[in-house]
Design a protein around this motif. Sequence first.
Motif, PDB file in Angstrom:
ATOM      1  N   THR A   1      11.849 -20.407  23.784  1.00 21.45           N
ATOM      2  CA  THR A   1      10.542 -19.787  23.961  1.00 21.45           C
ATOM      3  C   THR A   1       9.491 -20.484  23.125  1.00 21.45           C
ATOM      4  O   THR A   1       8.362 -20.674  23.574  1.00 21.45           O
ATOM      5  N   SER A   2       9.849 -20.904  21.921  1.00 21.17           N
ATOM      6  CA  SER A   2       8.863 -21.590  21.083  1.00 21.17           C
ATOM      7  C   SER A   2       8.471 -22.939  21.687  1.00 21.17           C
ATOM      8  O   SER A   2       7.307 -23.334  21.618  1.00 21.17           O
ATOM      9  N   HIS A   3       9.430 -23.653  22.310  1.00 13.98           N
ATOM     10  CA  HIS A   3       9.087 -24.892  23.003  1.00 13.98           C
ATOM     11  C   HIS A   3       8.094 -24.615  24.129  1.00 13.98           C
ATOM     12  O   HIS A   3       7.109 -25.334  24.297  1.00 13.98           O
ATOM     13  N   LEU A   4       8.371 -23.583  24.899  1.00 17.52           N
ATOM     14  CA  LEU A   4       7.527 -23.247  26.041  1.00 17.52           C
ATOM     15  C   LEU A   4       6.119 -22.869  25.594  1.00 17.52           C
ATOM     16  O   LEU A   4       5.125 -23.364  26.143  1.00 17.52           O
ATOM     17  N   LEU A   5       6.008 -21.998  24.605  1.00 19.93           N
ATOM     18  CA  LEU A   5       4.688 -21.567  24.155  1.00 19.93           C
ATOM     19  C   LEU A   5       3.909 -22.717  23.528  1.00 19.93           C
ATOM     20  O   LEU A   5       2.702 -22.846  23.745  1.00 19.93           O
ATOM     21  N   THR A   6       4.590 -23.566  22.766  1.00 24.58           N
ATOM     22  CA  THR A   6       3.920 -24.730  22.176  1.00 24.58           C
ATOM     23  C   THR A   6       3.397 -25.647  23.270  1.00 24.58           C
ATOM     24  O   THR A   6       2.252 -26.112  23.202  1.00 24.58           O
ATOM     25  N   TYR A   7       4.209 -25.903  24.276  1.00 26.08           N
ATOM     26  CA  TYR A   7       3.790 -26.749  25.398  1.00 26.08           C
ATOM     27  C   TYR A   7       2.577 -26.145  26.101  1.00 26.08           C
ATOM     28  O   TYR A   7       1.606 -26.847  26.411  1.00 26.08           O
ATOM     29  N   MET A   8       2.628 -24.840  26.378  1.00 27.97           N
ATOM     30  CA  MET A   8       1.531 -24.201  27.091  1.00 27.97           C
ATOM     31  C   MET A   8       0.245 -24.219  26.271  1.00 27.97           C
ATOM     32  O   MET A   8      -0.848 -24.369  26.830  1.00 27.97           O
TER      33      MET A   8
ATOM     34  N   ASP B   1       6.809  -6.682  21.611  1.00 32.07           N
ATOM     35  CA  ASP B   1       6.722  -6.367  23.046  1.00 32.07           C
ATOM     36  C   ASP B   1       5.283  -6.413  23.543  1.00 32.07           C
ATOM     37  O   ASP B   1       5.006  -6.955  24.612  1.00 32.07           O
ATOM     38  N   ASP B   2       4.347  -5.843  22.767  1.00 31.81           N
ATOM     39  CA  ASP B   2       2.933  -5.857  23.168  1.00 31.81           C
ATOM     40  C   ASP B   2       2.398  -7.283  23.240  1.00 31.81           C
ATOM     41  O   ASP B   2       1.680  -7.648  24.176  1.00 31.81           O
ATOM     42  N   THR B   3       2.743  -8.087  22.246  1.00 29.97           N
ATOM     43  CA  THR B   3       2.275  -9.472  22.227  1.00 29.97           C
ATOM     44  C   THR B   3       2.876 -10.248  23.390  1.00 29.97           C
ATOM     45  O   THR B   3       2.176 -11.022  24.055  1.00 29.97           O
ATOM     46  N   TRP B   4       4.162 -10.034  23.671  1.00 26.01           N
ATOM     47  CA  TRP B   4       4.808 -10.741  24.782  1.00 26.01           C
ATOM     48  C   TRP B   4       4.203 -10.333  26.119  1.00 26.01           C
ATOM     49  O   TRP B   4       3.996 -11.169  27.002  1.00 26.01           O
TER      50      TRP B   4
ATOM     51  N   SER C   1      -7.076 -17.754  29.642  1.00 21.42           N
ATOM     52  CA  SER C   1      -7.974 -16.995  28.767  1.00 21.42           C
ATOM     53  C   SER C   1      -7.629 -17.252  27.300  1.00 21.42           C
ATOM     54  O   SER C   1      -6.463 -17.430  26.947  1.00 21.42           O
ATOM     55  N   PRO C   2      -8.647 -17.237  26.446  1.00 21.55           N
ATOM     56  CA  PRO C   2      -8.392 -17.433  25.010  1.00 21.55           C
ATOM     57  C   PRO C   2      -7.589 -16.287  24.397  1.00 21.55           C
ATOM     58  O   PRO C   2      -6.901 -16.482  23.397  1.00 21.55           O
ATOM     59  N   GLU C   3      -7.668 -15.093  25.000  1.00 22.94           N
ATOM     60  CA  GLU C   3      -6.903 -13.952  24.468  1.00 22.94           C
ATOM     61  C   GLU C   3      -5.405 -14.190  24.600  1.00 22.94           C
ATOM     62  O   GLU C   3      -4.637 -13.905  23.685  1.00 22.94           O
ATOM     63  N   ARG C   4      -4.978 -14.705  25.766  1.00 28.36           N
ATOM     64  CA  ARG C   4      -3.551 -14.980  25.952  1.00 28.36           C
ATOM     65  C   ARG C   4      -3.109 -16.161  25.100  1.00 28.36           C
ATOM     66  O   ARG C   4      -1.982 -16.193  24.600  1.00 28.36           O
ATOM     67  N   ALA C   5      -3.967 -17.144  24.928  1.00 31.47           N
ATOM     68  CA  ALA C   5      -3.631 -18.271  24.047  1.00 31.47           C
ATOM     69  C   ALA C   5      -3.478 -17.788  22.608  1.00 31.47           C
ATOM     70  O   ALA C   5      -2.552 -18.204  21.898  1.00 31.47           O
TER      71      ALA C   5
ATOM     72  N   LYS D   1       0.092 -16.138  18.177  1.00 28.72           N
ATOM     73  CA  LYS D   1       0.584 -15.038  17.331  1.00 28.72           C
ATOM     74  C   LYS D   1       2.100 -14.872  17.500  1.00 28.72           C
ATOM     75  O   LYS D   1       2.833 -14.715  16.521  1.00 28.72           O
ATOM     76  N   PHE D   2       2.577 -14.934  18.747  1.00 30.94           N
ATOM     77  CA  PHE D   2       4.011 -14.804  19.007  1.00 30.94           C
ATOM     78  C   PHE D   2       4.777 -15.965  18.383  1.00 30.94           C
ATOM     79  O   PHE D   2       5.858 -15.774  17.823  1.00 30.94           O
ATOM     80  N   LEU D   3       4.223 -17.177  18.465  1.00 24.56           N
ATOM     81  CA  LEU D   3       4.849 -18.332  17.808  1.00 24.56           C
ATOM     82  C   LEU D   3       4.932 -18.109  16.305  1.00 24.56           C
ATOM     83  O   LEU D   3       5.924 -18.481  15.677  1.00 24.56           O
TER      84      LEU D   3
END
Length: 183
Positions: free
Chosen positions: A28-35, A111-114, A43-47, A52-54
Amino acid sequence: MLNPTLPLLLRCSDNAMPAITTELSFTTSHLLTYMLQTDKFASPERAAAAAKFLGYLRDPALAKEYRAERWNSPGFDPMRPFLDEERPDWKRDPKIGADLKRYVEIQEELDDTWREVTSGPDEEFERGENALLMCQRVDLWCAGEGEVEAALKHLLNLGRECNDLVSDVPEYVEEFYPGASDL
């Protein structure tokens, strides 16, 4: 030199372009870093939620606290399979609720952040995941020697963190040896 534990596969068939592929085990950390690096979030909110999740994933103190808090109620595991079906009101139990208060807080925040990270329009998260998976394949349509070498270097660099893992080869795939007697 390539890592000998990195499984490289040459894909060639009648219905597909030739390609070099591999099986990398992305986290998951690879995926989020890539994205985040490729601006896959609309949106900047999801980024921000992804960053935050990372941060949660990379915080060893939080991970240690989360693991320890999970077992604060003796004889009860809040991650037991089918717990919500068997005992849906376990969080309202006075003893268990008090024992696992911090665990529940951490779990709800995760869960909320995800949910925020994966809630993008037009299957934004799934598209980012597929884009990362496409990075482990390099098409060789009309490629020369230099392009093949560059493709192998790309896969090596891509798999530096992942390529020492033992790959799980599907049972239905057989290795082909040219000139084998069973042909």
